[in-house]
Design a protein around this motif. Structure first.
Motif, short mmCIF file in Angstrom:
data_model
loop_
_atom_site.label_atom_id
_atom_site.label_comp_id
_atom_site.label_asym_id
_atom_site.label_seq_id
_atom_site.Cartn_x
_atom_site.Cartn_y
_atom_site.Cartn_z
N GLY A 115 -12.67 9.18 -34.81
CA GLY A 115 -13.31 9.60 -33.56
C GLY A 115 -13.05 11.04 -33.19
N LEU A 116 -12.09 11.68 -33.81
CA LEU A 116 -11.79 13.07 -33.47
C LEU A 116 -12.99 13.98 -33.72
CD1 LEU A 116 -8.16 13.45 -34.82
CD2 LEU A 116 -8.89 13.30 -32.45
N ASP A 148 -2.98 -2.40 -36.39
CA ASP A 148 -2.47 -1.08 -36.04
C ASP A 148 -3.07 -0.01 -36.95
OD1 ASP A 148 -0.92 -2.15 -34.05
OD2 ASP A 148 0.94 -2.13 -35.22
N ALA A 187 -6.72 0.58 -35.96
CA ALA A 187 -6.80 1.35 -34.71
C ALA A 187 -6.52 2.83 -34.97
CB ALA A 187 -5.82 0.79 -33.69
N PHE A 188 -5.53 3.11 -35.81
CA PHE A 188 -5.21 4.50 -36.15
C PHE A 188 -6.39 5.16 -36.87
CE2 PHE A 188 -3.55 7.61 -39.20
CZ PHE A 188 -3.00 8.53 -38.31
N SER A 189 -6.97 4.46 -37.83
CA SER A 189 -8.11 5.01 -38.58
C SER A 189 -9.29 5.27 -37.67
CB SER A 189 -8.52 4.05 -39.70
OG SER A 189 -7.50 3.97 -40.66
N ALA A 190 -9.53 4.37 -36.73
CA ALA A 190 -10.65 4.55 -35.80
C ALA A 190 -10.42 5.76 -34.89
CB ALA A 190 -10.84 3.29 -34.97
N SER A 191 -9.19 5.95 -34.46
CA SER A 191 -8.91 7.09 -33.58
C SER A 191 -9.03 8.41 -34.35
CB SER A 191 -7.54 6.97 -32.94
OG SER A 191 -6.52 7.01 -33.90
N VAL A 192 -8.61 8.44 -35.59
CA VAL A 192 -8.74 9.66 -36.39
C VAL A 192 -10.22 9.95 -36.67
CG1 VAL A 192 -8.29 10.65 -38.67
CG2 VAL A 192 -6.46 9.53 -37.42
#
Length: 76
Positions: A33-34, A23, A26-31
């Motif tokens: 990707g911003l 989790d 996944a959070f780090s990857a989404s941030v």
């Protein structure tokens, strides 16, 4: 005030879990990707004489980074 959803906080565990690690990744990857993996602010330690000078540097770096990002997206 109207409540639209309910966030369920994960429990704090004494032992680490693989699900919590997944989790977090996944959070780090989404941030990351911003900004498309780009960093708008240079690395290093900066010393400013005032808050206004620091804010001006932050705004200049952000504007330059956003312009670079827009230029790269336009090129394809």
């Amino acid at each position: 005030m109207k409540q639209v959803g309910r966030r369920i906080e994960p429990p704090l565990l004494a032992e680490p879990s693989g699900a919590a690690l997944a989790d977090g990744l996944a959070f780090s990857a989404s941030v990351a990707g911003l900004a498309g993996g780009r960093v708008f602010f240079p690395k290093g330690v900066f010393r400013y004489k005032s808050h206004a000078e620091a804010n001006a540097h932050q705004a200049a770096c952000l504007a330059e980074g956003m312009a670079r990002l827009a230029r790269d997206r336009r090129r394809g």
